[in-house]
Design a protein around this motif. Sequence first.
Motif, PDB file in Angstrom:
ATOM      1  N   VAL A 175       0.661  -1.276   0.216  1.00  0.00           N
ATOM      2  CA  VAL A 175      -0.287  -0.215   0.088  1.00  0.00           C
ATOM      3  C   VAL A 175       1.239   1.501   0.413  1.00  0.00           C
ATOM      4  CG1 VAL A 175      -1.543  -0.649   1.355  1.00  0.00           C
ATOM      5  CG2 VAL A 175      -0.038  -0.207   2.869  1.00  0.00           C
ATOM      6  N   CYS A 176       0.337   2.307  -0.686  1.00  0.00           N
ATOM      7  CA  CYS A 176       0.607   3.477  -0.644  1.00  0.00           C
ATOM      8  C   CYS A 176      -0.293   4.645   0.157  1.00  0.00           C
ATOM      9  CB  CYS A 176       1.884   4.291  -1.633  1.00  0.00           C
ATOM     10  SG  CYS A 176       2.256   5.276  -1.881  1.00  0.00           S
ATOM     11  N   CYS A 177       0.066   5.163   0.579  1.00  0.00           N
ATOM     12  CA  CYS A 177      -0.383   6.642   1.863  1.00  0.00           C
ATOM     13  C   CYS A 177       0.407   8.072   1.414  1.00  0.00           C
ATOM     14  CB  CYS A 177      -0.986   6.155   3.048  1.00  0.00           C
ATOM     15  SG  CYS A 177      -1.704   4.811   3.875  1.00  0.00           S
ATOM     16  N   ILE A 178      -0.713   8.839   0.971  1.00  0.00           N
ATOM     17  CA  ILE A 178      -0.046   9.691   0.388  1.00  0.00           C
ATOM     18  C   ILE A 178      -0.860  11.369   1.294  1.00  0.00           C
ATOM     19  CG2 ILE A 178       0.261  11.927  -1.313  1.00  0.00           C
ATOM     20  CD1 ILE A 178       1.158   9.309  -3.413  1.00  0.00           C
ATOM     21  N   VAL A 179       0.171  11.954   2.114  1.00  0.00           N
ATOM     22  CA  VAL A 179      -1.230  13.169   3.257  1.00  0.00           C
ATOM     23  C   VAL A 179      -0.822  13.597   1.643  1.00  0.00           C
ATOM     24  CG1 VAL A 179      -1.285  13.561   4.959  1.00  0.00           C
ATOM     25  CG2 VAL A 179      -1.059  11.242   4.379  1.00  0.00           C
ATOM     26  N   CYS A 180      -1.713  15.231   1.826  1.00  0.00           N
ATOM     27  CA  CYS A 180      -1.413  15.971   1.264  1.00  0.00           C
ATOM     28  C   CYS A 180      -2.430  17.262   2.120  1.00  0.00           C
ATOM     29  CB  CYS A 180      -1.671  16.687  -0.417  1.00  0.00           C
ATOM     30  SG  CYS A 180      -3.714  15.827  -0.135  1.00  0.00           S
ATOM     31  N   HIS A 181      -2.059  18.327   2.246  1.00  0.00           N
ATOM     32  CA  HIS A 181      -2.891  19.555   2.507  1.00  0.00           C
ATOM     33  C   HIS A 181      -2.519  20.928   1.865  1.00  0.00           C
ATOM     34  CE1 HIS A 181      -3.659  22.513   6.213  1.00  0.00           C
ATOM     35  NE2 HIS A 181      -4.667  22.833   4.832  1.00  0.00           N
ATOM     36  N   LEU A 182      -3.667  20.943   0.463  1.00  0.00           N
ATOM     37  CA  LEU A 182      -3.359  21.635  -0.852  1.00  0.00           C
ATOM     38  C   LEU A 182      -3.482  22.804  -0.144  1.00  0.00           C
ATOM     39  CD1 LEU A 182      -5.409  19.211  -3.701  1.00  0.00           C
ATOM     40  CD2 LEU A 182      -2.659  19.557  -3.289  1.00  0.00           C
ATOM     41  N   PRO A 183      -3.533  24.087  -1.194  1.00  0.00           N
ATOM     42  CA  PRO A 183      -3.302  25.592  -0.700  1.00  0.00           C
ATOM     43  C   PRO A 183      -4.147  25.693  -0.392  1.00  0.00           C
ATOM     44  CG  PRO A 183      -1.747  25.051  -2.647  1.00  0.00           C
ATOM     45  CD  PRO A 183      -2.374  23.443  -2.672  1.00  0.00           C
ATOM     46  N   SER A 184      -4.612  26.896   0.567  1.00  0.00           N
ATOM     47  CA  SER A 184      -5.975  27.662   0.358  1.00  0.00           C
ATOM     48  C   SER A 184      -6.547  28.153  -0.531  1.00  0.00           C
ATOM     49  CB  SER A 184      -5.126  28.872   1.920  1.00  0.00           C
ATOM     50  OG  SER A 184      -5.934  29.105   2.108  1.00  0.00           O
ATOM     51  N   ARG A 185      -8.167  28.495  -0.231  1.00  0.00           N
ATOM     52  CA  ARG A 185      -7.955  29.328  -0.944  1.00  0.00           C
ATOM     53  C   ARG A 185      -8.019  30.286  -1.028  1.00  0.00           C
ATOM     54  NH1 ARG A 185     -13.928  26.855  -1.935  1.00  0.00           N
ATOM     55  NH2 ARG A 185     -13.767  25.012  -3.127  1.00  0.00           N
ATOM     56  N   LEU A 186      -7.524  30.895   0.065  1.00  0.00           N
ATOM     57  CA  LEU A 186      -6.970  32.150  -0.211  1.00  0.00           C
ATOM     58  C   LEU A 186      -6.351  33.058  -0.538  1.00  0.00           C
ATOM     59  CD1 LEU A 186      -6.309  32.672   3.952  1.00  0.00           C
ATOM     60  CD2 LEU A 186      -8.921  33.547   3.189  1.00  0.00           C
ATOM     61  N   ARG A 187      -5.562  32.158  -1.673  1.00  0.00           N
ATOM     62  CA  ARG A 187      -5.010  32.442  -2.699  1.00  0.00           C
ATOM     63  C   ARG A 187      -5.736  32.784  -3.941  1.00  0.00           C
ATOM     64  NH1 ARG A 187       0.129  32.744  -2.020  1.00  0.00           N
ATOM     65  NH2 ARG A 187       0.563  32.626  -3.801  1.00  0.00           N
ATOM     66  N   GLY A 188      -6.854  32.898  -3.909  1.00  0.00           N
ATOM     67  CA  GLY A 188      -7.485  32.902  -5.285  1.00  0.00           C
ATOM     68  C   GLY A 188      -8.392  32.553  -5.852  1.00  0.00           C
ATOM     69  N   ASP A 189      -8.053  32.034  -7.295  1.00  0.00           N
ATOM     70  CA  ASP A 189      -8.311  31.387  -7.864  1.00  0.00           C
ATOM     71  C   ASP A 189      -7.543  29.025  -8.173  1.00  0.00           C
ATOM     72  OD1 ASP A 189      -6.001  30.903  -8.878  1.00  0.00           O
ATOM     73  OD2 ASP A 189      -6.189  31.937 -10.570  1.00  0.00           O
ATOM     74  N   ASP A 190      -8.227  28.408  -8.245  1.00  0.00           N
ATOM     75  CA  ASP A 190      -7.512  26.608  -7.857  1.00  0.00           C
ATOM     76  C   ASP A 190      -6.698  26.637  -7.785  1.00  0.00           C
ATOM     77  OD1 ASP A 190      -8.521  26.862 -10.351  1.00  0.00           O
ATOM     78  OD2 ASP A 190     -10.673  25.549 -10.385  1.00  0.00           O
ATOM     79  N   PHE A 191      -6.065  27.779  -9.468  1.00  0.00           N
ATOM     80  CA  PHE A 191      -4.636  26.934  -9.938  1.00  0.00           C
ATOM     81  C   PHE A 191      -3.892  26.160  -8.975  1.00  0.00           C
ATOM     82  CE2 PHE A 191      -0.297  27.583 -11.118  1.00  0.00           C
ATOM     83  CZ  PHE A 191      -0.015  26.733 -12.074  1.00  0.00           C
ATOM     84  N   TYR A 192      -3.412  26.236  -8.050  1.00  0.00           N
ATOM     85  CA  TYR A 192      -2.405  26.019  -7.459  1.00  0.00           C
ATOM     86  C   TYR A 192      -2.964  24.875  -6.299  1.00  0.00           C
ATOM     87  CZ  TYR A 192       0.530  29.842  -7.393  1.00  0.00           C
ATOM     88  OH  TYR A 192       1.255  31.069  -7.367  1.00  0.00           O
ATOM     89  N   ARG A 193      -4.304  24.814  -6.544  1.00  0.00           N
ATOM     90  CA  ARG A 193      -5.207  23.765  -5.733  1.00  0.00           C
ATOM     91  C   ARG A 193      -4.810  22.686  -7.208  1.00  0.00           C
ATOM     92  NH1 ARG A 193      -7.516  27.060  -3.805  1.00  0.00           N
ATOM     93  NH2 ARG A 193      -9.522  27.075  -5.160  1.00  0.00           N
ATOM     94  N   VAL A 194      -5.602  22.465  -8.058  1.00  0.00           N
ATOM     95  CA  VAL A 194      -5.228  21.737  -9.516  1.00  0.00           C
ATOM     96  C   VAL A 194      -4.045  21.073  -9.745  1.00  0.00           C
ATOM     97  CG1 VAL A 194      -5.947  21.607 -11.758  1.00  0.00           C
ATOM     98  CG2 VAL A 194      -7.716  22.827 -10.171  1.00  0.00           C
ATOM     99  N   SER A 195      -3.202  22.148  -9.834  1.00  0.00           N
ATOM    100  CA  SER A 195      -2.135  22.004  -9.503  1.00  0.00           C
ATOM    101  C   SER A 195      -1.259  20.377  -9.079  1.00  0.00           C
ATOM    102  CB  SER A 195      -0.991  23.799  -9.499  1.00  0.00           C
ATOM    103  OG  SER A 195       0.305  23.164 -10.155  1.00  0.00           O
ATOM    104  N   GLY A 196      -1.546  21.099  -7.930  1.00  0.00           N
ATOM    105  CA  GLY A 196      -1.047  20.051  -6.728  1.00  0.00           C
ATOM    106  C   GLY A 196      -2.186  18.722  -6.378  1.00  0.00           C
ATOM    107  N   ALA A 197      -3.127  18.327  -7.004  1.00  0.00           N
ATOM    108  CA  ALA A 197      -4.028  17.204  -7.191  1.00  0.00           C
ATOM    109  C   ALA A 197      -3.328  16.547  -8.863  1.00  0.00           C
ATOM    110  CB  ALA A 197      -5.417  18.120  -7.871  1.00  0.00           C
ATOM    111  N   GLN A 198      -2.892  17.024  -9.434  1.00  0.00           N
ATOM    112  CA  GLN A 198      -2.011  16.816 -10.992  1.00  0.00           C
ATOM    113  C   GLN A 198      -0.550  16.218 -10.312  1.00  0.00           C
ATOM    114  OE1 GLN A 198      -2.464  20.600 -13.435  1.00  0.00           O
ATOM    115  NE2 GLN A 198      -3.586  19.549 -14.656  1.00  0.00           N
TER     116      GLN A 198
END
Length: 354
Positions: A175-198
């Motif tokens: 098994v592989c567990c990947i733990v993340c905390h994607l960037p906050s919504r305070l940064r405006g658009d969702d670019f950083y969260r989409v990029s992080g998810a990719q």
Amino acid sequence: MKRLSLLTYFLFLALAVCFAQKKYSMYAIGFYNQENLFDTCHDEGKRDYDFLPTGSYKWNGLKYTHKLRNMARVLAEMATDKLPYGCAFIGLSEVENAKCLQDLCAQEPLKKRDMQFVHFEGVDKRGVDVAALYNPKMFKIDNEKTCLVPFEREDTTFFTRGFLVVRGTIAGDKVCCIVCHLPSRLRGDDFYRVSGAQQLAKIKDNILAQEPETKFFIMGDMNDDPTDRSMTKGLRGKENVAEVGDGDLYNPWISVLKSGTGTLRYNGAWNLFDQILVTPNLLVKDGGKDYQKAVMKDCESLKYYNHQIFRRDYLFQTEGKYKGNPKRTHAGGQWLDGYSDHLPVIVYVVKEKK
């Protein structure tokens, strides 16, 4: 003919008894945002000043001790309505440092289970990291590392939490567990969260290319709902098991959010930022409407069985303006001696005992 019929009858009876005596093991994988698990000391280079005795929260030894006790209670109780021994692995976010994790694991309900932790110091300016707890009796670690999160947009002032990648075995399965905390919504658009998810998807795909039998649990505070682009496009999360193809992930939390509930509440509405997604090799693809029954017939290896938002009455505010919200540590400038502004989530997997 009568003798043959009698033999056939006893053969079917023996097979039925054998099937009825099948035994299974169940394991729980969880995630819980700790909402600012800070100690009372300053970490050089970190903006942890609010969580000092002189800071805005007047964060002292009493508050820290209560925070540890409260979080340990929840972490120890997660999944115990189904499994007396609790979770095999729990991803965490918003933890300041290894000392906090040492102090957390020293709390009696976690110490009793010999819970261990995994942590790497991150680059987040505020000082919060992702981490994990695990029960070494159920989760055997082979490898652990952290992956920094590079972004295509040039912003030299922006740093965020890395991904914690923990590889090991549960019940003999990789098994592989990947733990993340994607960037906050305070940064405006969702670019950083989409990029992080990719990038999460790339890590998963690279490992699967070498070890296709590895089963993934991608978890974290996504700062997005399961229906948002980061989850549906970046991670390719699907609502229904039958829709999950190669390269996709199953996201059971889509249907939970659609039912009107979630893990955090804002202005009276629920969001579901806390999610655990799983790879197709954890699924019984032709399970149909009675998926759980199908799993019990086809779980020679680990299979996803069910999911749960962990709820206890003590986790909620019972009065005032925020009645019904998760009971957090501070609110409105007051110390509530609470838990977190998020609720924990859990997925359950099963495997037939041989």
